[in-house]
Design an enzyme around this catalytic site. Structure first.
Site, PDB file in Angstrom:
ATOM      1  N   GLY A   1       3.504   1.272   2.963  1.00 44.69           N
ATOM      2  CA  GLY A   1       4.422   0.150   2.765  1.00 44.69           C
ATOM      3  C   GLY A   1       5.384   0.402   1.619  1.00 44.69           C
TER       4      GLY A   1
ATOM      5  N   THR B   1      -1.032  11.755  10.511  1.00 46.34           N
ATOM      6  CA  THR B   1      -2.098  12.613   9.982  1.00 46.34           C
ATOM      7  C   THR B   1      -2.329  12.210   8.521  1.00 46.34           C
ATOM      8  OG1 THR B   1      -0.388  14.295   9.685  1.00 46.34           O
ATOM      9  CG2 THR B   1      -1.853  14.577  11.573  1.00 46.34           C
TER      10      THR B   1
ATOM     11  N   ARG C   1      -5.830  21.362   6.671  1.00 41.39           N
ATOM     12  CA  ARG C   1      -5.414  20.002   7.021  1.00 41.39           C
ATOM     13  C   ARG C   1      -3.887  19.926   7.110  1.00 41.39           C
ATOM     14  NH1 ARG C   1      -9.899  19.822   8.112  1.00 41.39           N
ATOM     15  NH2 ARG C   1     -11.591  18.451   7.402  1.00 41.39           N
TER      16      ARG C   1
ATOM     17  N   GLY D   1       0.824  -1.211   0.000  1.00 42.37           N
ATOM     18  CA  GLY D   1       0.000   0.000   0.000  1.00 42.37           C
ATOM     19  C   GLY D   1       0.858   1.260   0.000  1.00 42.37           C
ATOM     20  N   LEU D   2       0.208   2.394   0.191  1.00 38.60           N
ATOM     21  CA  LEU D   2       0.859   3.710   0.145  1.00 38.60           C
ATOM     22  C   LEU D   2       2.060   3.793   1.093  1.00 38.60           C
ATOM     23  CD1 LEU D   2       0.933   6.827  -0.432  1.00 38.60           C
ATOM     24  CD2 LEU D   2      -0.852   7.074   1.293  1.00 38.60           C
TER      25      LEU D   2
ATOM     26  N   LYS E   1      -9.301   0.661  15.809  1.00 42.78           N
ATOM     27  CA  LYS E   1      -7.938   1.199  15.903  1.00 42.78           C
ATOM     28  C   LYS E   1      -7.592   1.589  17.343  1.00 42.78           C
ATOM     29  CE  LYS E   1      -6.226   1.158  11.671  1.00 42.78           C
ATOM     30  NZ  LYS E   1      -4.988   0.420  11.379  1.00 42.78           N
TER      31      LYS E   1
ATOM     32  N   TYR F   1     -14.483   1.775  12.535  1.00 41.74           N
ATOM     33  CA  TYR F   1     -13.046   1.767  12.227  1.00 41.74           C
ATOM     34  C   TYR F   1     -12.251   2.382  13.379  1.00 41.74           C
ATOM     35  CZ  TYR F   1      -8.712   2.750   9.640  1.00 41.74           C
ATOM     36  OH  TYR F   1      -7.397   2.812   9.230  1.00 41.74           O
TER      37      TYR F   1
END
Length: 327
Positions: free
Chosen positions: A15, A172, A216, A12-13, A148, A144
């Site tokens: 990893g 973040t 953000r 994934g992103l 977590k 979710y």
């Protein structure tokens, strides 16, 4: 024998970013590979982590000494709202299997990846590591978020009962190469990159939902990868750490969209649909604890990180995660 580090969710992103950093930083440097060290980036194809036997088989195959646990069932806001039980149950199963198998395998260290959604909905800002459990999370993704949160509870329990070196990271908003660019389900930066790319390709307007005013904190995946490697090497407390740029690095959605327009080279009509909801105006998190422990860290400037991400997306459009094209 050197250490063996197993990264779940390794394709994934985050990893992929850890793999990039480990392969590109000088060997033996702060964020580089140690001599004799072996890194395994496992994908979901290697085993269903919801299943204890398949999880056990993965550990028996690689015999990891350390684990960075990134694997999770994730989705955008719509999916989180629609499938709260699925997100709760499947993530609880995945996390429980990884933590318990790490304990049974005498893993020296385990870092699990949490999310800022674990924080209470009603909370004082900036977010910090001490107020995770001070009230319920936001209703929209409570399945979710609770799954977590439970990782932090389990880390403390494994530490107290068995002395396990289990901890967690709270990043973040992450973005970078290998992100999920599926328009139906992507987070804000990859969704806007894909949308702007389509607008340029099709000669259509680029319309951004909302006013563009919300702020953000975004962290580039390659920076986050270095922080995970730092945590693996140098941080041994059970307490979680927020991995983020500083509060002074907040950017507005309009700044994000402007930077994407520039990076994509889009010259068409560009506007904001102010009839669409903005979501929370800001939810800043403090990285004071991180910087105090690390002694400072140089984050990639936002525009440079965004340029690199757009360049990767354009170059890899045919193999990127872009979802199914509409008929």
């Amino acid at each position: 024998m050197g250490d063996v580090i197993l990264v779940t969710g390794g394709t994934g992103l985050v990893g992929k970013a850890i793999e990039y950093v480990i392969n590109n930083e000088p060997e033996g440097s702060r964020f580089g590979r140690k001599p004799g060290e072996k890194w395994i980036f496992a994908s979901s194809k290697e085993g269903d982590l919801r299943d204890p036997e398949q999880t056990k088989a993965l550990f028996e195959k690689y015999k990891p000494t350390h684990v960075i646990h990134l694997a999770a069932l994730v989705g955008g806001l719509f999916k989180n709202m629609k499938y709260k039980l699925t997100f709760l149950r499947e993530n609880v199963l995945i996390n429980d299997n990884i933590l318990h198998t790490s304990y049974l395998s005498n893993t020296k260290k385990l870092i699990s990846c949490l999310s800022t959604c674990v924080f209470p909905d009603k909370v004082e800002y900036p977010l910090n590591e001490l107020n995770i459990h001070n009230g319920p999370p936001h209703e929209s993704n409570f399945g979710y978020a609770h799954a977590k949160r439970l990782v932090d509870v389990q880390n403390h329990a494994y530490n107290e009962e068995f002395g396990c070196n289990f901890t967690s990271a709270i990043p973040t908003n992450v973005f970078g190469p290998h992100d999920n660019f599926d328009l139906e389900d992507a987070h804000v930066i990859p969704a806007l990159i894909h949308k702007c790319y389509n607008a340029k390709k099709n000669g259509t307007p680029f319309v951004v939902a909302g006013t563009g005013k919300p702020l953000r904190q975004f962290i580039y995946s390659h920076d986050l990868a270095k922080l995970f490697i730092w945590q693996l090497r140098e941080y041994d407390s059970v307490e979680p750490v927020i991995l983020s740029v500083g509060e002074n690095e907040e950017v507005s959605i309009k700044q994000v969209a402007d930077a994407i327009v520039k990076a994509v080279g889009f010259q068409g009509e560009y506007s904001f649909d102010t009839s669409r909801a903005d979501g929370q105006f800001r939810k800043p998190a403090s990285n004071e604890k991180l910087l105090k422990l690390m002694g400072g860290f140089e984050f990639t400037p936002f525009d440079k990180a965004l340029d690199d991400t757009v360049a990767w997306f354009v170059a890899n459009y045919n193999s990127a995660r872009i979802g199914k094209p509409k008929a």
